[in-house]
Scaffold this motif. Structure first.
Motif, PDB file in Angstrom:
ATOM      1  N   MET A 117       0.846  -1.360   0.026  1.00 16.71           N
ATOM      2  CA  MET A 117      -0.053  -0.051  -0.011  1.00 16.71           C
ATOM      3  C   MET A 117       0.790   1.229  -0.139  1.00 16.71           C
ATOM      4  SD  MET A 117      -3.236  -0.896   2.461  1.00 16.71           S
ATOM      5  CE  MET A 117      -4.037   0.528   2.335  1.00 16.71           C
ATOM      6  N   MET A 118       1.997   1.081   0.825  1.00  8.60           N
ATOM      7  CA  MET A 118       2.988   2.298   0.724  1.00  8.60           C
ATOM      8  C   MET A 118       3.743   2.599  -0.920  1.00  8.60           C
ATOM      9  SD  MET A 118       3.915   4.064   3.575  1.00  8.60           S
ATOM     10  CE  MET A 118       5.797   4.470   3.209  1.00  8.60           C
ATOM     11  N   THR A 119       3.728   1.512  -1.198  1.00 10.92           N
ATOM     12  CA  THR A 119       4.507   1.430  -2.752  1.00 10.92           C
ATOM     13  C   THR A 119       3.304   2.097  -3.574  1.00 10.92           C
ATOM     14  OG1 THR A 119       5.760  -0.281  -2.502  1.00 10.92           O
ATOM     15  CG2 THR A 119       5.368   0.432  -4.578  1.00 10.92           C
ATOM     16  N   GLY A 120       2.029   1.602  -3.334  1.00 10.37           N
ATOM     17  CA  GLY A 120       1.006   2.220  -4.494  1.00 10.37           C
ATOM     18  C   GLY A 120       0.696   3.588  -4.032  1.00 10.37           C
ATOM     19  N   GLY A 121       0.664   3.836  -2.713  1.00 15.92           N
ATOM     20  CA  GLY A 121       0.300   5.374  -2.201  1.00 15.92           C
ATOM     21  C   GLY A 121       1.306   6.443  -2.765  1.00 15.92           C
ATOM     22  N   LEU A 122       2.654   6.074  -2.953  1.00 15.01           N
ATOM     23  CA  LEU A 122       3.755   6.791  -3.453  1.00 15.01           C
ATOM     24  C   LEU A 122       3.520   7.281  -4.915  1.00 15.01           C
ATOM     25  CD1 LEU A 122       6.639   5.792  -1.422  1.00 15.01           C
ATOM     26  CD2 LEU A 122       5.576   7.831  -0.785  1.00 15.01           C
ATOM     27  N   LEU A 123       3.382   6.120  -5.767  1.00 18.24           N
ATOM     28  CA  LEU A 123       3.238   6.010  -7.089  1.00 18.24           C
ATOM     29  C   LEU A 123       1.938   6.945  -7.368  1.00 18.24           C
ATOM     30  CD1 LEU A 123       4.159   2.426  -8.087  1.00 18.24           C
ATOM     31  CD2 LEU A 123       5.554   4.730  -8.338  1.00 18.24           C
ATOM     32  N   TRP A 124       0.626   6.671  -6.593  1.00 19.82           N
ATOM     33  CA  TRP A 124      -0.370   7.612  -6.794  1.00 19.82           C
ATOM     34  C   TRP A 124      -0.228   8.990  -6.559  1.00 19.82           C
ATOM     35  CZ3 TRP A 124      -5.582   5.914  -4.088  1.00 19.82           C
ATOM     36  CH2 TRP A 124      -6.836   6.335  -4.758  1.00 19.82           C
ATOM     37  N   LEU A 125       0.652   9.581  -5.636  1.00 19.86           N
ATOM     38  CA  LEU A 125       0.828  10.852  -5.273  1.00 19.86           C
ATOM     39  C   LEU A 125       1.759  11.338  -6.496  1.00 19.86           C
ATOM     40  CD1 LEU A 125       1.796  10.704  -1.651  1.00 19.86           C
ATOM     41  CD2 LEU A 125       0.047  12.079  -2.433  1.00 19.86           C
ATOM     42  N   ARG A 126       2.815  10.448  -6.978  1.00 21.51           N
ATOM     43  CA  ARG A 126       3.661  10.975  -8.051  1.00 21.51           C
ATOM     44  C   ARG A 126       2.821  11.229  -9.425  1.00 21.51           C
ATOM     45  NH1 ARG A 126       4.664   9.917 -13.641  1.00 21.51           N
ATOM     46  NH2 ARG A 126       6.762  10.589 -14.028  1.00 21.51           N
ATOM     47  N   ALA A 127       1.734  10.350  -9.546  1.00 19.12           N
ATOM     48  CA  ALA A 127       0.649  10.792 -10.630  1.00 19.12           C
ATOM     49  C   ALA A 127       0.030  11.867 -10.468  1.00 19.12           C
ATOM     50  CB  ALA A 127      -0.130   9.398 -10.869  1.00 19.12           C
ATOM     51  N   ASP A 128      -0.346  12.249  -9.125  1.00 17.10           N
ATOM     52  CA  ASP A 128      -1.455  13.285  -9.028  1.00 17.10           C
ATOM     53  C   ASP A 128      -0.685  14.768  -9.054  1.00 17.10           C
ATOM     54  OD1 ASP A 128      -3.659  11.960  -9.183  1.00 17.10           O
ATOM     55  OD2 ASP A 128      -3.876  11.795  -6.958  1.00 17.10           O
ATOM     56  N   LEU A 129       0.627  14.667  -8.533  1.00 20.08           N
ATOM     57  CA  LEU A 129       1.243  16.059  -8.358  1.00 20.08           C
ATOM     58  C   LEU A 129       1.601  16.836  -9.447  1.00 20.08           C
ATOM     59  CD1 LEU A 129       4.022  15.103  -5.593  1.00 20.08           C
ATOM     60  CD2 LEU A 129       1.868  16.060  -5.237  1.00 20.08           C
ATOM     61  N   ALA A 130       1.317  17.849  -9.376  1.00 16.30           N
ATOM     62  CA  ALA A 130       1.354  19.314 -10.488  1.00 16.30           C
ATOM     63  C   ALA A 130       1.361  20.327  -9.865  1.00 16.30           C
ATOM     64  CB  ALA A 130       0.526  19.011 -11.533  1.00 16.30           C
ATOM     65  N   PRO A 131       1.970  21.388 -10.648  1.00 15.78           N
ATOM     66  CA  PRO A 131       1.907  22.712  -9.975  1.00 15.78           C
ATOM     67  C   PRO A 131       0.580  23.326  -9.493  1.00 15.78           C
ATOM     68  CG  PRO A 131       3.393  22.734 -12.056  1.00 15.78           C
ATOM     69  CD  PRO A 131       2.600  21.511 -11.730  1.00 15.78           C
ATOM     70  N   ASP A 132      -0.598  22.793 -10.108  1.00 16.24           N
ATOM     71  CA  ASP A 132      -1.749  23.342 -10.045  1.00 16.24           C
ATOM     72  C   ASP A 132      -2.743  22.234  -9.468  1.00 16.24           C
ATOM     73  OD1 ASP A 132      -1.900  21.793 -12.257  1.00 16.24           O
ATOM     74  OD2 ASP A 132      -3.389  23.074 -13.345  1.00 16.24           O
ATOM     75  N   THR A 133      -2.022  21.269  -8.654  1.00 12.08           N
ATOM     76  CA  THR A 133      -2.920  20.063  -7.885  1.00 12.08           C
ATOM     77  C   THR A 133      -3.792  20.563  -6.780  1.00 12.08           C
ATOM     78  OG1 THR A 133      -1.470  18.571  -8.947  1.00 12.08           O
ATOM     79  CG2 THR A 133      -2.896  17.693  -6.915  1.00 12.08           C
ATOM     80  N   SER A 134      -5.046  20.379  -6.780  1.00 16.88           N
ATOM     81  CA  SER A 134      -5.602  20.479  -5.465  1.00 16.88           C
ATOM     82  C   SER A 134      -5.475  19.511  -4.330  1.00 16.88           C
ATOM     83  CB  SER A 134      -7.237  20.847  -5.807  1.00 16.88           C
ATOM     84  OG  SER A 134      -7.955  19.485  -6.135  1.00 16.88           O
ATOM     85  N   PHE A 135      -5.602  19.986  -3.163  1.00 17.48           N
ATOM     86  CA  PHE A 135      -5.175  18.930  -2.140  1.00 17.48           C
ATOM     87  C   PHE A 135      -6.097  17.979  -2.017  1.00 17.48           C
ATOM     88  CE2 PHE A 135      -6.122  17.748   2.504  1.00 17.48           C
ATOM     89  CZ  PHE A 135      -5.169  17.304   2.697  1.00 17.48           C
ATOM     90  N   LEU A 136      -7.477  18.019  -2.256  1.00 16.42           N
ATOM     91  CA  LEU A 136      -8.373  16.909  -2.037  1.00 16.42           C
ATOM     92  C   LEU A 136      -8.060  15.910  -2.973  1.00 16.42           C
ATOM     93  CD1 LEU A 136     -11.908  18.752  -1.611  1.00 16.42           C
ATOM     94  CD2 LEU A 136     -10.468  17.731  -0.239  1.00 16.42           C
ATOM     95  N   THR A 137      -7.442  16.037  -4.336  1.00 18.33           N
ATOM     96  CA  THR A 137      -6.959  14.992  -5.151  1.00 18.33           C
ATOM     97  C   THR A 137      -5.910  14.374  -4.428  1.00 18.33           C
ATOM     98  OG1 THR A 137      -7.112  16.688  -7.127  1.00 18.33           O
ATOM     99  CG2 THR A 137      -5.901  14.877  -7.442  1.00 18.33           C
ATOM    100  N   LEU A 138      -5.029  14.904  -3.363  1.00 10.83           N
ATOM    101  CA  LEU A 138      -4.185  13.935  -2.946  1.00 10.83           C
ATOM    102  C   LEU A 138      -4.442  13.105  -1.638  1.00 10.83           C
ATOM    103  CD1 LEU A 138      -1.188  16.744  -2.721  1.00 10.83           C
ATOM    104  CD2 LEU A 138      -1.662  14.969  -4.495  1.00 10.83           C
ATOM    105  N   VAL A 139      -5.746  13.511  -1.085  1.00 15.93           N
ATOM    106  CA  VAL A 139      -6.032  12.718   0.180  1.00 15.93           C
ATOM    107  C   VAL A 139      -6.250  11.395  -0.027  1.00 15.93           C
ATOM    108  CG1 VAL A 139      -8.034  12.736   1.585  1.00 15.93           C
ATOM    109  CG2 VAL A 139      -7.390  14.839   0.986  1.00 15.93           C
TER     110      VAL A 139
END
Length: 488
Positions: free
Chosen positions: A340-362
C-alpha cells in the motif's frame, strides 16, 4: 500501597513525557524547513542535515547510550540525557546560522538516544510483570502519537510564533522533568554491561562518511575528490565496524551489533525491510512537507494539518491491526502495508502537479498512511519473534537503530534525486523533482514488499530457538541495550 502507587504514577508520567519530547523531534522540524531555508538562507543540503543530524546521532548512539545507563545508573544517565536534550534545544532556537543549528540538532540526537531507550527500561522496571504489557503499550502509543503529530505541531508553532519555538518548547518541559527524574524515579543499574566504544566510533564515522558523500554528491559532482573520498571512507568505516563486531563476538565480548543474529533469516529480512520502509517514508515526507508550502502555497499550520490523513493513520488502524496480527501473524500485514505504501507513493507521483488541489491528494495520503500503520503495528513482534527469547531486547534495539538509519539515507538520497531532476526555482521545477524522487521512494518500499515475503509466518518454535542458539555468540544482556525482553 499508596506510596508504591504514587511512585508508579510518577515513573509513568516522567518517562512518557520524555519519550514524547524526543519522538516529537523526529518530524517536528519538517514543516519549519521552508521558514528555516528563508530565514537562514539554507541550501537543500543544509536542510537535509537539519533533519539528518538529529536522526543520525540518535540511530548511532541508541544502543551504546543505553548500555552506559546500565553501568553508571539508569536514572542518573536518563536525567543527563534530558539535560543534554534541553540545552541543545535552546542552542537550536538561538542558532544564528544554519551550521550552528545543524550542530545543535546533532547534540539533540545524542540526548534523545540516551532518553528514549532508558525511559522504556525505567518504566518496565517499575511496573509489576502483570501490568508491564499495558504500561509499555501506552508508552509506545505516546511515542507513536508524537511522531504522528510532529508535522502538525511544527506547523502550528512555526505559523503561530516562529520556527525557533519548535525548539524552545522543549526547554520548560526539560527543566520540569529533570528534577522529577532525580526525585521520583528509582535508580537501577546492570554493572556487568560493557560499552563497545570502538564499534560506536567506527559505525559513527562510517555512516557519517556515506551520508556526507550522498548529500554533497549533487552539488559537488559524484566523481569529485571530496565526494568520492567521503564515500570510500564511509564504506571502509562500515566494513571495519562489521569486522570489529565479528571479532568481538568470537572473543566472547559485548558487541554493539550482534552480527550472528543476522544468520537467522527472519531477523535479517525484517531489518532489511525496516531500512527500506523508513527510506521511502522519511524521504517522501521530507519533500512532501515542502511541496505543500512551496508549491501549493499553504502556511506551515495548513501544511501540517494536511499531512494528518497520512500521519494519523497508525492511531486509527492500530486497534484493528493489533489483534489481527495476533491472529494471522505479522507477515501478511507487513506485505500488505508495504504494498500500500508503494501504491500510495506512485499515486502521489501521478497526481502531483503545480496546480494540483489538496483533495486530489487525500486518497493517496490515506493509502500511504494505512500502509505505514500496517507495517508499524506488527514489526516489533516480528522482530522479537525472529530470535530466541533472551535476545528479544537486543533485537528490538537493533531494529530501532536500523529504522532510524533508513530514514537518514532516505532523506539524503531522495533529496539528491530531487535536486538532480528539479529544484526550488519554480513550482514546476519543484514538481518535476519530487515526482522523480517519489518513484525512487516507491522502488524502495516495493523491494521491501518482496523482502517481507522472506519473513517467517510465525514465531520461531522453542525447539528451533534451542537449535539456533549456538549461532548467536554474545553475552550482552537484553536489558543492557535499553529494552526489556517481553514477559520479564
Amino acid at each position: 500501597m499508596a506510596t508504591e502507587r504514587n511512585r508508579l504514577t510518577w515513573t509513568f508520567v516522567v518517562t512518557c513525557i520524555a519519550a514524547f519530547m524526543t519522538s516529537l523531534d523526529n518530524l517536528v522540524v519538517t514543516m519549519a524547513l521552508p521558514s528555516i531555508r528563508e530565514h537562514l538562507h539554507a541550501s537543500l543540503a543544509e536542510l537535509e542535515w537539519t533533519v539528518n543530524a538529529y536522526t543520525l546521532s540518535f540511530a548511532v548512539l541508541l544502543l551504546p547510550a543505553a548500555a552506559l545507563g546500565d553501568r553508571l545508573g539508569r536514572r542518573r544517565v536518563f536525567a543527563a540525557g534530558l539535560a543534554i536534550f534541553t540545552v541543545a534545544s535552546a542552542a537550536a532556537a538561538l542558532a544564528p546560522g544554519v551550521s550552528t543549528l545543524i550542530a545543535a540538532r546533532a547534540v539533540q540526537g545524542v540526548g534523545g538516544a540516551i532518553v528514549l531507550p532508558l525511559s522504556m527500561t525505567l518504566l518496565s522496571a517499575a511496573v509489576p510483570a502483570e501490568r508491564r504489557g499495558a504500561a509499555l503499550g501506552i508508552w509506545g502509543a505516546v511515542s507513536g502519537l508524537a511522531i504522528a503529530l510532529g508535522p502538525l505541531v511544527g506547523g502550528a508553532i512555526t505559523q503561530g510564533a516562529a520556527w525557533q519555538w519548535i525548539f524552545w518548547v522543549n526547554v520548560p518541559l526539560g527543566l520540569a522533568v529533570i528534577p522529577l527524574a532525580f526525585t521520583r524515579l528509582t535508580e537501577s543499574r546492570e554493572p556487568s554491561s560493557r560499552l563497545d566504544v570502538t564499534g560506536t566510533v567506527l559505525v559513527s564515522l562510517g555512516l557519517f562518511g556515506v551520508v556526507l558523500g550522498v548529500v554533497r554528491g549533487q552539488d559537488h559532482g559524484w566523481t569529485s575528490a571530496g565526494v568520492l573520498s567521503a564515500l570510500i571512507a564511509g564504506v571502509v568505516g562500515l566494513v571495519a565496524f562489521v569486522a570489529w563486531e565479528l571479532r568481538s563476538e568470537r572473543r566472547g565480548g559485548a558487541p554493539m551489533l550482534p552480527v550472528s543474529l543476522f544468520r537467522r533469516r527472519g531477523f535479517a529480512a525484517v531489518n532489511a525491510v525496516a531500512v527500506l520502509f523508513s527510506f521511502g517514508m522519511f524521504g517522501s515526507i521530507f519533500l512532501i512537507s515542502q511541496y505543500l508550502q512551496n508549491v501549493m502555497g499553504y502556511s506551515p499550520l495548513g501544511a501540517g494539518l494536511r499531512t494528518l490523513p497520512w500521519t494519523v493513520m497508525p492511531l486509527i488502524v492500530a486497534p484493528i491491526a493489533g489483534p489481527l496480527s495476533d491472529r494471522i501473524g505479522g507477515r501478511p500485514l507487513m506485505v500488505t502495508g508495504l504494498a500500500m505504501m508503494t501504491g500510495g507513493l506512485l499515486w502521489l507521483r501521478a497526481d502531483l502537479a503545480p496546480d494540483t488541489s489538496f483533495l486530489t491528494l487525500v486518497p493517496a495520503f490515506i493509502v500511504s498512511g494505512v500502509g505505514m500503520a500496517l507495517f508499524f503495528v506488527p514489526v516489533a513482534n516480528v522482530v522479537m519473534g525472529s530470535v530466541p527469547t533472551e535476545f528479544e531486547g537486543v533485537a528490538s534495539g537493533v531494529n530501532n537503530a536500523f529504522r532510524e538509519v533508513g530514514g537518514v539515507f532516505g532523506i539524503a538520497v531522495l533529496a539528491s534525486v530531487f535536486a538532480a531532476a528539479g529544484g526550488y526555482a519554480s513550482a514546476a521545477d519543484f514538481t518535476d523533482g519530487i515526482r522523480v524522487a517519489l518513484v525512487v521512494g516507491a522502488v524502495a518500499t516495493g523491494v521491501g514488499t518482496l523482502g517481507s515475503l522472506l519473513v517467517p509466518r510465525h514465531r520461531t518454535s522453542p525447539a528451533d530457538e534451542l537449535t539456533d542458539r549456538t549461532d548467536i555468540r554474545t553475552d550482552a544482556p537484553a536489558r543492557s541495550l535499553g529494552y526489556e525482553p517481553a514477559g520479564t
